[in-house]
Motif scaffolding. Structure first.
Motif, short mmCIF file in Angstrom:
data_model
loop_
_atom_site.label_atom_id
_atom_site.label_comp_id
_atom_site.label_asym_id
_atom_site.label_seq_id
_atom_site.Cartn_x
_atom_site.Cartn_y
_atom_site.Cartn_z
N ASN A 211 -2.93 -1.88 -10.46
CA ASN A 211 -3.46 -0.87 -10.86
C ASN A 211 -4.84 -0.65 -9.69
O ASN A 211 -5.02 0.43 -9.07
CB ASN A 211 -4.04 -0.73 -12.19
N THR A 212 -5.38 -1.75 -9.16
CA THR A 212 -6.39 -1.78 -8.42
C THR A 212 -5.95 -1.58 -7.16
O THR A 212 -6.72 -0.61 -6.27
CB THR A 212 -7.02 -3.03 -8.47
N GLN A 213 -4.93 -2.15 -6.69
CA GLN A 213 -4.26 -1.97 -5.25
C GLN A 213 -3.68 -0.39 -5.02
O GLN A 213 -3.98 0.28 -4.08
CB GLN A 213 -3.13 -2.83 -5.16
N ALA A 214 -3.25 0.37 -6.31
CA ALA A 214 -2.90 1.44 -6.37
C ALA A 214 -3.91 2.58 -6.00
O ALA A 214 -4.11 3.57 -5.21
CB ALA A 214 -2.12 1.96 -7.50
N LEU A 215 -5.21 2.01 -6.64
CA LEU A 215 -6.48 2.91 -6.60
C LEU A 215 -6.98 2.94 -5.05
O LEU A 215 -7.47 3.79 -4.73
CB LEU A 215 -7.35 2.23 -7.48
N THR B 17 -1.73 -3.20 -0.65
CA THR B 17 -0.66 -3.66 -0.76
C THR B 17 0.10 -3.32 -1.79
O THR B 17 -0.26 -2.94 -2.91
CB THR B 17 -0.73 -5.19 -0.85
N PRO B 18 1.69 -2.91 -1.81
CA PRO B 18 2.36 -2.59 -2.85
C PRO B 18 2.28 -3.94 -3.95
O PRO B 18 2.53 -5.23 -3.14
CB PRO B 18 3.61 -2.66 -1.99
N ALA C 1 -2.46 -8.54 -16.63
CA ALA C 1 -1.47 -8.76 -15.90
C ALA C 1 -1.42 -7.34 -14.78
O ALA C 1 -1.06 -7.50 -13.50
CB ALA C 1 -0.12 -8.94 -16.38
N TYR C 2 -1.66 -6.15 -15.45
CA TYR C 2 -1.32 -5.12 -14.37
C TYR C 2 -2.68 -4.78 -13.63
O TYR C 2 -2.85 -3.88 -12.77
CB TYR C 2 -1.12 -3.77 -15.22
N LEU C 3 -3.94 -5.53 -13.72
CA LEU C 3 -5.00 -5.07 -12.95
C LEU C 3 -4.90 -5.14 -11.51
O LEU C 3 -5.17 -4.36 -10.79
CB LEU C 3 -6.19 -6.14 -13.37
N TYR D 154 -9.13 -9.86 -7.39
CA TYR D 154 -8.31 -9.02 -7.21
C TYR D 154 -8.92 -7.71 -6.79
O TYR D 154 -8.34 -6.90 -6.14
CB TYR D 154 -7.70 -8.78 -8.52
N ARG D 155 -10.14 -7.84 -6.58
CA ARG D 155 -10.93 -6.39 -6.20
C ARG D 155 -11.27 -6.50 -4.65
O ARG D 155 -12.43 -6.21 -4.36
CB ARG D 155 -12.21 -6.25 -7.03
N TRP D 156 -10.13 -6.31 -4.28
CA TRP D 156 -10.32 -6.16 -2.33
C TRP D 156 -9.22 -5.36 -1.94
O TRP D 156 -8.17 -5.58 -2.80
CB TRP D 156 -10.52 -7.60 -1.92
N ARG D 157 -8.91 -4.85 -1.04
CA ARG D 157 -7.92 -3.92 -0.62
C ARG D 157 -7.09 -5.02 0.27
O ARG D 157 -7.26 -5.54 1.32
CB ARG D 157 -8.50 -2.77 0.44
#
Length: 412
Positions: free
Chosen positions: A368-372, A376-377, A363-365, A339-342
């Motif tokens: 939270n990562t995309q918000a950071l 993507t939404p 579940a929220y990773l 999950y750690r890419w834009r």
């Protein structure tokens, strides 16, 4: 070589179609296709009726989804695909893997498509290309293919007809198996006279992790995906495995030792880490571990010979490596984060209050990562207090169908 068009298949079905085979090649991906069967409307209704009840047995939501699935709109033609690929972790060794392509039997030739990635299975036959052995695959077909979506689903290396060891969570093989199957499936679909209008990806549990790995690869290669969805997904296996072995909770799934065994032996084989299993598993359980991974005993026998708690299954010295996470095992696991890419593709993530696999923090990773990152939404959707691992999956399917339908730009 004979390639049957969609309409020819439809006509032959009406004439009590016999099994057919087709062979083709797209780029470097050679494949063969084999007719399996047709799911008629009665069978599709049975999947979301009595078969759903069987799937949900023992769940806190055992009857929670009765009557929630819409009536099927069309029959579904099932085609098994055997395709050529390579194993990155084994020096690009050539191999053959399998998957399923499901065609909705409708007149339109412009259709949306869902790539479904299956979850962890403890038998190599519990896969999409053998749908009678895969409850989750049949539910995905009843959700999407019975309502006008083409559905494609890879078995992964070491599952289905593959003669390889199980590639469980081996990232390179996961990417390769799914990309090559996607190429083969798209070629078969095109040769069947169908144009794909909108492309979606979806997965559950391990399959949610596979979905994000596949999505990353698709985005990198410039393939447009309209939306993605994952249900009860351990998106960060470094965190999940460390928690499972060092901070066990009463809710934890009794099948964690089985899952971890598949991952551990696969890492030793695919990443060439000699002695990994012996360093991790207590000596008295190693024989059962290897027999389970090789498919020589089933999960029931494995669980009768091993503890239900992962912490009791593993050597204390191995568990202590979870503090520094600097051994080869942890370093390889760290490369598997999903999950750690834009991200570019809109994503929905499903979790539940009784989920024995994926807690809220995991579940929220993605959100939270995309918000950071300004990506993507991401919508993290709660499936309810009673939603366990299977309940999250079924709730996710129902919600995804509505969401995907709302995003369709053409076809069906």
């Amino acid at each position: 070589v004979i390639i049957f068009s969609f309409f020819e298949h439809f006509r032959l079905h009406r004439l009590n179609m016999a099994s057919a085979q087709a062979t083709s090649q797209v780029g470097a991906v050679q494949y063969t296709s084999e007719e399996l069967s047709i799911y008629d409307l009665a069978r599709l209704k049975h999947i979301t009726g009595p078969e759903l009840d069987t799937f949900m047995e023992g769940s806190p939501m055992s009857t929670g989804f009765r009557g929630k699935f819409p009536e099927p709109k069309n029959e579904v033609r099932l085609v098994k695909v055997s395709y050529h690929s390579v194993v990155p972790e084994m020096g690009n060794k050539e191999t053959i893997a399998t998957g399923l392509v499901a065609f909705p039997l409708i007149a339109s030739t412009r259709l949306p498509m869902v790539s479904y990635q299956h979850g962890t299975v403890f038998d190599k036959s519990y896969v999409p290309s053998q749908p009678e052995n895969s409850d989750e695959t049949r539910l995905a077909l009843a959700t999407f293919a019975a309502h006008g979506y083409v559905v494609i689903a890879a078995d992964y290396f070491g599952r289905g007809d593959s003669d390889l060891p199980d590639s469980y969570l081996a990232r390179g093989s996961t990417l390769q198996a799914n990309w090559d199957f996607y190429c083969a499936a798209r070629d078969l679909i095109a040769r069947s006279g169908i144009e794909v209008t909108d492309f979606f990806v979806s997965g559950w549990s391990q399959g949610g992790w596979v979905t994000l790995q596949h999505l990353h690869n698709l985005e990198t290669r410039g393939v447009q995906v309209v939306a993605a969805a994952i249900a009860s997904t351990p998106v960060d296996f470094t965190l999940c495995v460390n928690r499972w072995m060092n901070n066990p909770l009463p809710i934890d799934a009794p099948y964690f030792p089985g899952c971890f065994t598949l991952q551990l032996v696969a890492q030793e084989i695919y990443h060439n880490v000699p002695g990994l299993v012996a360093s991790a598993v207590k000596p008295e359980y190693i024989e059962a571990a290897l027999a389970f991974y090789r498919g020589q005993i089933d999960f029931t026998e494995f669980s009768s010979k091993t503890p239900l708690k992962l912490a009791e299954y593993l050597n204390e010295e191995f568990r202590q490596t979870g503090f520094a996470c600097d051994s080869p095992f942890w370093k390889i696991l760290e490369t598997s984060n999903a999950y750690r890419w834009r991200m570019k593709t809109p994503l929905r993530v499903y979790w539940g209050g009784s989920d024995e696999v994926t807690p809220k923090a995991i579940a929220y990773l993605p959100e939270n990562t995309q918000a950071l990152l300004g990506g993507t939404p991401v919508q993290t959707i709660y499936s309810g207090d009673l939603a366990d691992h299977r309940g999250v999956y079924v709730h996710g399917l129902l919600d995804q169908k509505i969401w995907f339908d709302s995003l369709l730009r053409g076809g069906k």
